[in-house]
Design a protein around this motif. Structure first.
Motif, PDB file in Angstrom:
ATOM      1  N   GLY A 286      -3.927   1.978   3.834  1.00 23.57           N
ATOM      2  CA  GLY A 286      -4.018   1.234   2.585  1.00 23.57           C
ATOM      3  C   GLY A 286      -3.951  -0.259   2.771  1.00 23.57           C
ATOM      4  N   ILE A 287      -3.643  -0.929   1.676  1.00 26.29           N
ATOM      5  CA  ILE A 287      -3.546  -2.388   1.676  1.00 26.29           C
ATOM      6  C   ILE A 287      -2.082  -2.790   1.796  1.00 26.29           C
ATOM      7  N   MET A 288      -1.858  -3.936   2.439  1.00 28.34           N
ATOM      8  CA  MET A 288      -0.484  -4.428   2.583  1.00 28.34           C
ATOM      9  C   MET A 288      -0.465  -5.920   2.345  1.00 28.34           C
ATOM     10  N   CYS A 289       0.724  -6.412   1.945  1.00 29.37           N
ATOM     11  CA  CYS A 289       0.937  -7.847   1.804  1.00 29.37           C
ATOM     12  C   CYS A 289       2.430  -8.129   1.884  1.00 29.37           C
ATOM     13  N   ALA A 290       2.771  -9.368   2.251  1.00 28.98           N
ATOM     14  CA  ALA A 290       4.175  -9.729   2.420  1.00 28.98           C
ATOM     15  C   ALA A 290       4.318 -11.244   2.458  1.00 28.98           C
ATOM     16  N   SER A 291       5.535 -11.702   2.205  1.00 29.99           N
ATOM     17  CA  SER A 291       5.890 -13.122   2.264  1.00 29.99           C
ATOM     18  C   SER A 291       7.197 -13.280   3.030  1.00 29.99           C
ATOM     19  N   PRO A 292       7.124 -13.339   4.379  1.00 35.18           N
ATOM     20  CA  PRO A 292       8.342 -13.370   5.192  1.00 35.18           C
ATOM     21  C   PRO A 292       9.045 -14.717   5.284  1.00 35.18           C
ATOM     22  N   GLY A 293       8.371 -15.809   4.975  1.00 34.33           N
ATOM     23  CA  GLY A 293       8.923 -17.146   5.206  1.00 34.33           C
ATOM     24  C   GLY A 293      10.287 -17.354   4.556  1.00 34.33           C
ATOM     25  N   GLU A 294      11.076 -18.229   5.170  1.00 33.01           N
ATOM     26  CA  GLU A 294      12.441 -18.497   4.675  1.00 33.01           C
ATOM     27  C   GLU A 294      12.458 -18.983   3.234  1.00 33.01           C
ATOM     28  N   ASP A 295      11.456 -19.778   2.852  1.00 35.90           N
ATOM     29  CA  ASP A 295      11.386 -20.317   1.493  1.00 35.90           C
ATOM     30  C   ASP A 295      10.440 -19.516   0.604  1.00 35.90           C
ATOM     31  N   ALA A 296      10.083 -18.318   1.042  1.00 42.38           N
ATOM     32  CA  ALA A 296       9.039 -17.555   0.367  1.00 42.38           C
ATOM     33  C   ALA A 296       9.396 -17.229  -1.075  1.00 42.38           C
ATOM     34  N   GLN A 297       8.519 -17.637  -1.974  1.00 41.07           N
ATOM     35  CA  GLN A 297       8.622 -17.292  -3.387  1.00 41.07           C
ATOM     36  C   GLN A 297       7.580 -16.248  -3.757  1.00 41.07           C
ATOM     37  N   GLY A 298       6.798 -15.836  -2.756  1.00 32.98           N
ATOM     38  CA  GLY A 298       5.701 -14.918  -2.998  1.00 32.98           C
ATOM     39  C   GLY A 298       4.425 -15.670  -3.323  1.00 32.98           C
ATOM     40  N   PHE A 299       3.314 -14.963  -3.313  1.00 33.88           N
ATOM     41  CA  PHE A 299       2.017 -15.559  -3.619  1.00 33.88           C
ATOM     42  C   PHE A 299       1.124 -14.483  -4.216  1.00 33.88           C
ATOM     43  N   GLU A 300       0.018 -14.901  -4.806  1.00 27.84           N
ATOM     44  CA  GLU A 300      -0.910 -13.956  -5.419  1.00 27.84           C
ATOM     45  C   GLU A 300      -2.043 -13.642  -4.456  1.00 27.84           C
ATOM     46  N   ILE A 301      -2.345 -12.361  -4.325  1.00 27.30           N
ATOM     47  CA  ILE A 301      -3.439 -11.907  -3.467  1.00 27.30           C
ATOM     48  C   ILE A 301      -4.215 -10.821  -4.197  1.00 27.30           C
ATOM     49  N   THR A 302      -5.550 -10.819  -4.012  1.00 22.49           N
ATOM     50  CA  THR A 302      -6.381  -9.784  -4.609  1.00 22.49           C
ATOM     51  C   THR A 302      -7.125  -9.026  -3.511  1.00 22.49           C
ATOM     52  N   PHE A 303      -7.268  -7.733  -3.757  1.00 16.48           N
ATOM     53  CA  PHE A 303      -7.975  -6.837  -2.856  1.00 16.48           C
ATOM     54  C   PHE A 303      -9.131  -6.247  -3.646  1.00 16.48           C
ATOM     55  N   GLN A 304     -10.354  -6.461  -3.159  1.00 22.06           N
ATOM     56  CA  GLN A 304     -11.525  -5.998  -3.892  1.00 22.06           C
ATOM     57  C   GLN A 304     -12.341  -5.045  -3.006  1.00 22.06           C
ATOM     58  N   GLY A 305     -12.887  -4.013  -3.622  1.00 24.22           N
ATOM     59  CA  GLY A 305     -13.773  -3.094  -2.920  1.00 24.22           C
ATOM     60  C   GLY A 305     -13.075  -2.264  -1.855  1.00 24.22           C
ATOM     61  N   PHE A 306     -11.785  -2.007  -2.026  1.00 23.47           N
ATOM     62  CA  PHE A 306     -11.056  -1.202  -1.038  1.00 23.47           C
ATOM     63  C   PHE A 306     -11.646   0.201  -0.992  1.00 23.47           C
ATOM     64  N   ASN A 307     -11.989   0.649   0.224  1.00 27.93           N
ATOM     65  CA  ASN A 307     -12.670   1.927   0.364  1.00 27.93           C
ATOM     66  C   ASN A 307     -12.271   2.585   1.683  1.00 27.93           C
ATOM     67  N   ILE A 308     -12.114   3.895   1.664  1.00 27.79           N
ATOM     68  CA  ILE A 308     -11.864   4.679   2.872  1.00 27.79           C
ATOM     69  C   ILE A 308     -12.918   5.767   2.936  1.00 27.79           C
ATOM     70  N   ILE A 309     -13.675   5.791   4.029  1.00 30.59           N
ATOM     71  CA  ILE A 309     -14.672   6.830   4.246  1.00 30.59           C
ATOM     72  C   ILE A 309     -14.194   7.692   5.407  1.00 30.59           C
ATOM     73  N   GLN A 310     -14.011   8.969   5.151  1.00 30.00           N
ATOM     74  CA  GLN A 310     -13.592   9.879   6.212  1.00 30.00           C
ATOM     75  C   GLN A 310     -14.813  10.265   7.034  1.00 30.00           C
ATOM     76  N   ASN A 311     -14.720  10.059   8.354  1.00 30.84           N
ATOM     77  CA  ASN A 311     -15.801  10.363   9.262  1.00 30.84           C
ATOM     78  C   ASN A 311     -15.682  11.798   9.758  1.00 30.84           C
ATOM     79  N   GLN A 312     -16.790  12.369  10.190  1.00 32.54           N
ATOM     80  CA  GLN A 312     -16.802  13.753  10.643  1.00 32.54           C
ATOM     81  C   GLN A 312     -16.153  13.958  12.010  1.00 32.54           C
ATOM     82  N   GLU A 313     -16.293  12.953  12.900  1.00 36.79           N
ATOM     83  CA  GLU A 313     -15.743  13.128  14.244  1.00 36.79           C
ATOM     84  C   GLU A 313     -14.231  13.141  14.231  1.00 36.79           C
ATOM     85  N   LYS A 314     -13.627  13.858  15.171  1.00 40.02           N
ATOM     86  CA  LYS A 314     -12.159  13.923  15.285  1.00 40.02           C
ATOM     87  C   LYS A 314     -11.751  13.489  16.651  1.00 40.02           C
TER      88      LYS A 314
END
Length: 191
Positions: free
Chosen positions: A163-191
């Protein structure tokens, strides 16, 4: 396709084509190496696949990065000691394409300098124990290889979280806005 939060952020929305998150401060995924600490409190919105499934995951990310180590992208996760995160990481007032591979409880980190594009496209392909990670700068950018990494194959009865992940580790981190567009997972036939 059902998704679940691991460390759900206080502020987020999903309108089926765009997922928007405002990260909580002091969040990260990291294990031991160099810094000596362990954090497993970043935000991760995922679905589970069979542990031996081959697949390709893609997403376009846009972020308003402003604090050291603000980050977002894709994540593959077996458990707290085995995972990969890749995407943008903000270091020295600049965006970098970044990959952290954590196997058996130890993280490593690699970065590639990019031109701070408005959009970073990510493509991650898994075939057996190999993870092929690619990035492209901007809407029309061409994919380039960033890393080929080892990642354990687990039994098909176990789940691999993707999936998608995000984080703000910095000491002064107040967080930030991030957008994820077109997230897609296609399962392939090979194993």
């Amino acid at each position: 396709m059902s998704f679940t939060w691991f460390n759900e952020p206080k502020k987020w929305s999903d309108n089926s084509s765009v997922i928007t998150v405002h990260t909580d401060g002091n969040t990260d995924f990291w294990r031991k190496t160099h810094y000596g600490f362990e954090r497993d409190n970043g935000h991760f919105y995922y679905r589970s696949l069979p542990g031996d499934q081959s697949f390709t995951a893609t997403v376009n990310i846009r972020g308003k990065y402003h604090t050291l180590y603000d980050q977002g992208g894709l994540m593959l996760r077996i458990d707290e000691k085995n995972w990969i995160k890749c995407g943008v990481e903000y270091v020295d007032d600049k965006q970098f394409a970044s990959v952290v591979v954590t196997v058996n409880g130890w993280s490593d980190w690699s970065v590639v300098s990019i031109d701070s594009p408005d959009v970073l496209k990510l493509r991650v392909k898994r075939v057996k124990e190999a993870i092929h990670i690619e990035y492209a700068e901007g809407e029309n950018g061409e994919f380039k290889m960033m890393r080929l990494a080892y990642f354990p194959v687990i039994d098909e009865k176990q789940s691999l979280m993707v999936g998608i992940m995000c984080a703000s580790p910095g000491e002064d981190a107040q967080g930030f806005e991030i957008t994820f567009q077109g997230f897609n997972i296609i399962q392939n036939q090979e194993k």
